[in-house]
Write a protein that holds these residues in place. Sequence first.
Motif, PDB file in Angstrom:
ATOM      1  N   THR A  93       0.847  -1.191   0.000  1.00  0.00           N
ATOM      2  CA  THR A  93       0.000   0.000   0.000  1.00  0.00           C
ATOM      3  C   THR A  93       0.879   1.235   0.000  1.00  0.00           C
ATOM      4  O   THR A  93       1.729   1.393   0.868  1.00  0.00           O
ATOM      5  CB  THR A  93      -0.923   0.010   1.234  1.00  0.00           C
ATOM      6  N   PRO A  94       0.674   2.111  -0.995  1.00  0.00           N
ATOM      7  CA  PRO A  94       1.510   3.315  -1.027  1.00  0.00           C
ATOM      8  C   PRO A  94       1.168   4.247   0.124  1.00  0.00           C
ATOM      9  O   PRO A  94       0.007   4.383   0.500  1.00  0.00           O
ATOM     10  CB  PRO A  94       1.165   3.965  -2.374  1.00  0.00           C
ATOM     11  N   THR A  95       2.192   4.856   0.667  1.00  0.00           N
ATOM     12  CA  THR A  95       1.985   5.819   1.738  1.00  0.00           C
ATOM     13  C   THR A  95       2.128   7.214   1.146  1.00  0.00           C
ATOM     14  O   THR A  95       2.947   7.442   0.254  1.00  0.00           O
ATOM     15  CB  THR A  95       3.003   5.625   2.875  1.00  0.00           C
ATOM     16  N   HIS A  96       1.321   8.121   1.628  1.00  0.00           N
ATOM     17  CA  HIS A  96       1.336   9.480   1.118  1.00  0.00           C
ATOM     18  C   HIS A  96       1.613  10.445   2.259  1.00  0.00           C
ATOM     19  O   HIS A  96       1.061  10.318   3.342  1.00  0.00           O
ATOM     20  CB  HIS A  96      -0.009   9.824   0.476  1.00  0.00           C
ATOM     21  N   ASN A  97       2.447  11.387   1.947  1.00  0.00           N
ATOM     22  CA  ASN A  97       2.737  12.450   2.900  1.00  0.00           C
ATOM     23  C   ASN A  97       1.801  13.611   2.572  1.00  0.00           C
ATOM     24  O   ASN A  97       1.978  14.301   1.572  1.00  0.00           O
ATOM     25  CB  ASN A  97       4.204  12.864   2.766  1.00  0.00           C
ATOM     26  N   LEU A  98       0.780  13.808   3.396  1.00  0.00           N
ATOM     27  CA  LEU A  98      -0.234  14.818   3.134  1.00  0.00           C
ATOM     28  C   LEU A  98       0.365  16.207   2.989  1.00  0.00           C
ATOM     29  O   LEU A  98       0.002  16.962   2.085  1.00  0.00           O
ATOM     30  CB  LEU A  98      -1.288  14.804   4.247  1.00  0.00           C
ATOM     31  N   TRP A  99       1.289  16.580   3.870  1.00  0.00           N
ATOM     32  CA  TRP A  99       1.877  17.924   3.824  1.00  0.00           C
ATOM     33  C   TRP A  99       2.675  18.130   2.550  1.00  0.00           C
ATOM     34  O   TRP A  99       2.627  19.214   1.951  1.00  0.00           O
ATOM     35  CB  TRP A  99       2.731  18.168   5.065  1.00  0.00           C
ATOM     36  N   LEU A 100       3.384  17.099   2.100  1.00  0.00           N
ATOM     37  CA  LEU A 100       4.155  17.204   0.858  1.00  0.00           C
ATOM     38  C   LEU A 100       3.216  17.324  -0.342  1.00  0.00           C
ATOM     39  O   LEU A 100       3.456  18.124  -1.252  1.00  0.00           O
ATOM     40  CB  LEU A 100       5.078  15.992   0.697  1.00  0.00           C
ATOM     41  N   GLN A 101       2.132  16.555  -0.331  1.00  0.00           N
ATOM     42  CA  GLN A 101       1.155  16.645  -1.413  1.00  0.00           C
ATOM     43  C   GLN A 101       0.524  18.027  -1.469  1.00  0.00           C
ATOM     44  O   GLN A 101       0.332  18.586  -2.547  1.00  0.00           O
ATOM     45  CB  GLN A 101       0.061  15.596  -1.245  1.00  0.00           C
ATOM     46  N   MET A 102       0.190  18.583  -0.311  1.00  0.00           N
ATOM     47  CA  MET A 102      -0.395  19.927  -0.280  1.00  0.00           C
ATOM     48  C   MET A 102       0.603  20.968  -0.766  1.00  0.00           C
ATOM     49  O   MET A 102       0.229  21.905  -1.476  1.00  0.00           O
ATOM     50  CB  MET A 102      -0.894  20.262   1.124  1.00  0.00           C
ATOM     51  N   LEU A 103       1.869  20.811  -0.400  1.00  0.00           N
ATOM     52  CA  LEU A 103       2.901  21.745  -0.852  1.00  0.00           C
ATOM     53  C   LEU A 103       3.042  21.692  -2.372  1.00  0.00           C
ATOM     54  O   LEU A 103       3.101  22.735  -3.032  1.00  0.00           O
ATOM     55  CB  LEU A 103       4.233  21.442  -0.167  1.00  0.00           C
ATOM     56  N   LYS A 104       3.075  20.482  -2.922  1.00  0.00           N
ATOM     57  CA  LYS A 104       3.190  20.327  -4.376  1.00  0.00           C
ATOM     58  C   LYS A 104       1.977  20.928  -5.081  1.00  0.00           C
ATOM     59  O   LYS A 104       2.120  21.616  -6.100  1.00  0.00           O
ATOM     60  CB  LYS A 104       3.326  18.849  -4.747  1.00  0.00           C
ATOM     61  N   ALA A 105       0.786  20.672  -4.561  1.00  0.00           N
ATOM     62  CA  ALA A 105      -0.432  21.228  -5.161  1.00  0.00           C
ATOM     63  C   ALA A 105      -0.404  22.752  -5.101  1.00  0.00           C
ATOM     64  O   ALA A 105      -0.766  23.431  -6.065  1.00  0.00           O
ATOM     65  CB  ALA A 105      -1.672  20.687  -4.455  1.00  0.00           C
ATOM     66  N   PHE A 106       0.032  23.287  -3.971  1.00  0.00           N
ATOM     67  CA  PHE A 106       0.117  24.736  -3.811  1.00  0.00           C
ATOM     68  C   PHE A 106       1.108  25.331  -4.808  1.00  0.00           C
ATOM     69  O   PHE A 106       0.825  26.355  -5.439  1.00  0.00           O
ATOM     70  CB  PHE A 106       0.530  25.069  -2.373  1.00  0.00           C
ATOM     71  N   LEU A 107       2.254  24.695  -4.959  1.00  0.00           N
ATOM     72  CA  LEU A 107       3.275  25.204  -5.882  1.00  0.00           C
ATOM     73  C   LEU A 107       2.799  25.155  -7.330  1.00  0.00           C
ATOM     74  O   LEU A 107       2.924  26.142  -8.063  1.00  0.00           O
ATOM     75  CB  LEU A 107       4.574  24.417  -5.723  1.00  0.00           C
ATOM     76  N   VAL A 108       2.269  24.014  -7.756  1.00  0.00           N
ATOM     77  CA  VAL A 108       1.828  23.873  -9.147  1.00  0.00           C
ATOM     78  C   VAL A 108       0.661  24.815  -9.439  1.00  0.00           C
ATOM     79  O   VAL A 108       0.658  25.523 -10.455  1.00  0.00           O
ATOM     80  CB  VAL A 108       1.464  22.408  -9.465  1.00  0.00           C
ATOM     81  N   GLY A 109      -0.343  24.826  -8.563  1.00  0.00           N
ATOM     82  CA  GLY A 109      -1.468  25.742  -8.748  1.00  0.00           C
ATOM     83  C   GLY A 109      -1.018  27.193  -8.723  1.00  0.00           C
ATOM     84  O   GLY A 109      -1.492  28.015  -9.520  1.00  0.00           O
ATOM     85  N   GLY A 110      -0.094  27.505  -7.848  1.00  0.00           N
ATOM     86  CA  GLY A 110       0.435  28.865  -7.765  1.00  0.00           C
ATOM     87  C   GLY A 110       1.197  29.266  -9.018  1.00  0.00           C
ATOM     88  O   GLY A 110       1.075  30.402  -9.495  1.00  0.00           O
ATOM     89  N   ILE A 111       1.971  28.338  -9.565  1.00  0.00           N
ATOM     90  CA  ILE A 111       2.710  28.626 -10.800  1.00  0.00           C
ATOM     91  C   ILE A 111       1.744  28.877 -11.948  1.00  0.00           C
ATOM     92  O   ILE A 111       1.918  29.821 -12.731  1.00  0.00           O
ATOM     93  CB  ILE A 111       3.703  27.488 -11.118  1.00  0.00           C
ATOM     94  N   ILE A 112       0.714  28.047 -12.059  1.00  0.00           N
ATOM     95  CA  ILE A 112      -0.291  28.243 -13.116  1.00  0.00           C
ATOM     96  C   ILE A 112      -0.963  29.597 -12.953  1.00  0.00           C
ATOM     97  O   ILE A 112      -1.143  30.341 -13.932  1.00  0.00           O
ATOM     98  CB  ILE A 112      -1.324  27.094 -13.118  1.00  0.00           C
TER      99      ILE A 112
END
Length: 155
Positions: free
Chosen positions: A23-42
């Motif tokens: 089962t893959p483990t996800h780091n919620l804070w890292l995912q939120m940071l990536k989403a924030f960065l990508v959405g922010g860049i767009i």
Amino acid sequence: MENEKENKIEREKEYQEYVKEITPTHNLWLQMLKAFLVGGIICCIGQFILNYAEGMGLDKDTAGSWCSLILVFLSVLLTGLNIYPSIVKFGGGGALVPITGFANSVSAAAIEYKKEGQVFGVGSKIFTIAGPVILYGIFTSWVLGVLYFIASAVK
């Protein structure tokens, strides 16, 4: 009898360990940071387009239209070049900024079914995503228009 129960318990433990292992483990804070960065860049790209268009002398509405057109074009182009899916995989929900995410989903469906022909492939599958959005968008605007009309008549 007792041996069967022990075997069953042992198999269950092994199965749970196996599930935990794959089962893959996800780091919620890292995912939120990536989403924030990508959405922010767009969004920063969109703001740059707006500022540039207004700097060229376009009024705010025309600049906004050009910004939307350019963002949709870039999203479709990157989807066609198979780059946008990588951006979505990295940025998650941040890459699904409404206008670029919608353009990506519509163009991805059209590209995927291109091999089935223009009518039964592209023509029908492109509206699999766009159809409900357009339908509910028009319906919602109609309902809001009626509510606005009623509110205006009451005053």
